[in-house]
Design a protein around this motif. Structure first.
Motif, mmCIF file in Angstrom:
data_model
loop_
_atom_site.group_PDB
_atom_site.id
_atom_site.type_symbol
_atom_site.label_atom_id
_atom_site.label_comp_id
_atom_site.label_asym_id
_atom_site.label_seq_id
_atom_site.Cartn_x
_atom_site.Cartn_y
_atom_site.Cartn_z
ATOM 1 N N ALA A 1 0.842 -1.194 0.000
ATOM 2 C CA ALA A 1 0.000 0.000 0.000
ATOM 3 C C ALA A 1 0.877 1.243 0.000
ATOM 4 C CB ALA A 1 -0.911 0.005 1.230
ATOM 5 N N ASP A 2 0.523 2.211 -0.834
ATOM 6 C CA ASP A 2 1.268 3.462 -0.874
ATOM 7 C C ASP A 2 1.064 4.253 0.419
ATOM 8 O OD1 ASP A 2 2.165 2.940 -3.447
ATOM 9 O OD2 ASP A 2 0.424 3.912 -4.386
ATOM 10 N N MET A 3 2.057 5.070 0.766
ATOM 11 C CA MET A 3 1.927 5.933 1.936
ATOM 12 C C MET A 3 1.919 7.382 1.493
ATOM 13 S SD MET A 3 4.127 6.228 5.475
ATOM 14 C CE MET A 3 5.193 7.575 4.944
ATOM 15 N N PRO A 4 0.796 8.082 1.698
ATOM 16 C CA PRO A 4 0.737 9.494 1.319
ATOM 17 C C PRO A 4 1.748 10.333 2.092
ATOM 18 C CG PRO A 4 -1.463 8.596 1.741
ATOM 19 C CD PRO A 4 -0.474 7.576 2.213
ATOM 20 N N GLU A 5 2.261 11.382 1.478
ATOM 21 C CA GLU A 5 3.200 12.284 2.131
ATOM 22 C C GLU A 5 2.582 12.959 3.350
ATOM 23 O OE1 GLU A 5 6.486 13.115 1.798
ATOM 24 O OE2 GLU A 5 6.535 11.311 0.568
ATOM 25 N N SER A 6 1.246 13.099 3.355
ATOM 26 C CA SER A 6 0.567 13.764 4.474
ATOM 27 C C SER A 6 0.742 13.020 5.786
ATOM 28 C CB SER A 6 -0.936 13.913 4.170
ATOM 29 O OG SER A 6 -1.554 12.647 4.040
ATOM 30 N N PHE A 7 1.100 11.733 5.721
ATOM 31 C CA PHE A 7 1.284 10.947 6.949
ATOM 32 C C PHE A 7 2.427 11.492 7.800
ATOM 33 C CE2 PHE A 7 -0.814 6.595 5.843
ATOM 34 C CZ PHE A 7 -1.963 7.253 5.478
ATOM 35 N N TRP A 8 3.338 12.271 7.176
ATOM 36 C CA TRP A 8 4.458 12.851 7.909
ATOM 37 C C TRP A 8 4.059 14.138 8.624
ATOM 38 C CZ3 TRP A 8 8.778 10.206 8.773
ATOM 39 C CH2 TRP A 8 9.088 9.151 7.921
ATOM 40 N N THR A 9 2.889 14.682 8.297
ATOM 41 C CA THR A 9 2.466 15.949 8.892
ATOM 42 C C THR A 9 1.126 15.872 9.603
ATOM 43 O OG1 THR A 9 1.478 16.607 6.759
ATOM 44 C CG2 THR A 9 3.758 17.293 7.192
ATOM 45 N N ASP A 10 0.338 14.855 9.310
ATOM 46 C CA ASP A 10 -0.998 14.718 9.891
ATOM 47 C C ASP A 10 -1.105 13.333 10.528
ATOM 48 O OD1 ASP A 10 -3.628 15.356 10.538
ATOM 49 O OD2 ASP A 10 -4.418 14.608 8.638
ATOM 50 N N PRO A 11 -1.184 13.234 11.870
ATOM 51 C CA PRO A 11 -1.127 11.925 12.523
ATOM 52 C C PRO A 11 -2.276 10.997 12.124
ATOM 53 C CG PRO A 11 -0.855 13.705 14.123
ATOM 54 C CD PRO A 11 -1.297 14.338 12.839
ATOM 55 N N LEU A 12 -1.951 9.726 12.023
ATOM 56 C CA LEU A 12 -2.980 8.687 11.929
ATOM 57 C C LEU A 12 -3.470 8.377 13.339
ATOM 58 C CD1 LEU A 12 -1.432 6.081 9.473
ATOM 59 C CD2 LEU A 12 -3.329 7.630 8.994
ATOM 60 N N MET A 13 -4.747 8.046 13.470
ATOM 61 C CA MET A 13 -5.281 7.682 14.780
ATOM 62 C C MET A 13 -6.534 6.851 14.596
ATOM 63 S SD MET A 13 -6.059 10.218 18.024
ATOM 64 C CE MET A 13 -4.297 10.483 18.300
ATOM 65 N N TYR A 14 -6.674 5.819 15.416
ATOM 66 C CA TYR A 14 -7.912 5.045 15.416
ATOM 67 C C TYR A 14 -8.442 4.969 16.841
ATOM 68 C CZ TYR A 14 -5.913 0.823 17.552
ATOM 69 O OH TYR A 14 -5.341 -0.059 18.434
ATOM 70 N N GLN A 15 -9.734 4.737 16.954
ATOM 71 C CA GLN A 15 -10.364 4.620 18.268
ATOM 72 C C GLN A 15 -10.586 3.141 18.564
ATOM 73 O OE1 GLN A 15 -14.339 6.385 18.829
ATOM 74 N NE2 GLN A 15 -13.485 7.427 20.605
#
Length: 334
Positions: free
Chosen positions: A99-113
């Motif tokens: 799966a590709d990783m968007p560049e935004s992952f370096w500036t906008d955190p991933l989070m799940y509940q």
């Protein structure tokens, strides 16, 4: 100050634990459980600190602290939100899924509940109903917050960190792709997690600095070292940033748990790093091990967890003393 919840009832029994983790004293006369203490932190925290000082001086009744008698510090919580502060880990596991990783992952955190209605104790077995689900461990750092208002800044969010602890964020790797493919997030692939026997106030942690916990997170599998990654290194998003992210559109209530995601360090060359046996700091989950094996040889050879496997997660201070106690869990066929 170190706090723990001894098993008993759904929310455990609050105790204060000595700095060396050898002794505890009852705190139920101050607050019956940790959630109550967090709800009334401003008034309760100074009293708990006084009790902790008395425990260190041996001036209050005390008993031996046994980690196997402890539940997770919050046996259940109003909220469990897990981030991915170590983007190196995200990049590796996404490569494993092609799966590709968007560049935004370096500036906008991933989070799940995640599910927070019941956590495993730090010495409870990890139930596994089907080995085909791909059971994995994930060594993490987590914090417990006070009340965080909606729209809090990083600094305001960081000021609400009440306690710090370790986490084994249990994952079912082979269920994740199909769930992510639905476009609606994790659920079945994220069963109950476990937290360290003891939660510690940030001021009692020499390694706590700028919203990060510095120090090697020791992860062992069946008595052999798997990882010694430094939790303060390669952490793209500190806890202030993670908490503020969670509180962007809603406030967080006291007793919310926010996790760092799997602790992961890059190699000196910027690559995925090496196993401990090859001079690296290793890995905090099996998914990273399998990804690195696939990159090196074309196929993963390390299996996911099976019944009888033993996972241990711990952090030690400069004198090699355990800080939070150990998460030590055996996989059990459910």
């Amino acid at each position: 100050m170190k706090l723990a919840s001894l098993k008993g009832g759904r929310d455990g029994r609050l105790v204060v634990v000595s700095n060396d983790l050898a002794w505890f004293t009852e705190a139920h006369h101050i607050a019956p459980n940790l959630q109550t203490a967090l709800d009334h932190w401003a008034g309760v925290e100074p009293v708990l600190r006084g009790l902790a000082e008395s425990l260190e001086h041996g001036s209050v009744p005390r008993e031996r602290f046994h980690e196997h008698a402890a539940a997770s510090p919050l046996p259940r919580a109003y909220q469990w939100a897990d981030g991915s502060a170590y983007v190196n880990h995200v990049a590796l596991v996404r490569r494993a899924r092609a799966a590709d990783m968007p560049e935004s992952f370096w500036t906008d955190p991933l989070m799940y509940q995640g599910g927070s209605d019941g956590f495993l104790g730090p010495r409870d077995p990890i139930p596994l109903a089907d080995p085909a689900w791909g059971l994995d461990l994930e060594g993490e750092v987590a914090v417990i917050t006070g009340d965080v208002p909606q729209g809090a800044s990083r600094e305001e969010a960081l000021a609400q960190v009440r306690l710090v602890m370790l986490c084994n964020d249990v994952s079912l790797r082979n269920l994740i792709p199909a769930e992510i493919g639905k476009g609606f997030g994790f659920f079945q692939s994220k069963p109950a997690s476990a937290f360290s026997p003891v939660a510690v106030t940030p001021d009692s942690l020499p390694g706590w600095k700028d919203g990060k916990l510095h120090g090697a997170l020791s992860v062992e599998l069946n008595g052999k070292p798997l990882g010694e990654a430094d939790a303060g290194v390669d952490m793209t998003f500190d806890f202030g940033t993670l908490i503020a992210h969670a509180a962007k559109t809603r406030g967080l209530s006291a007793g919310s748990i926010v996790g760092s995601g799997t602790v992961s360090n890059r190699g000196p060359d910027g690559g995925p790093g090496k196993p401990i046996a090859e001079g690296g700091v290793g890995y905090s989950c099996l998914a990273e091990v399998r990804t690195v094996e696939t990159l090196a040889t074309g196929a993963a050879k390390t299996p996911f967890l099976a019944a009888g496997d033993v996972v241990r997660i711990e952090m030690r201070d400069a004198k090699r003393h355990s800080i939070f106690g150990a998460i030590e869990q055996t996989v059990a066929a459910a």
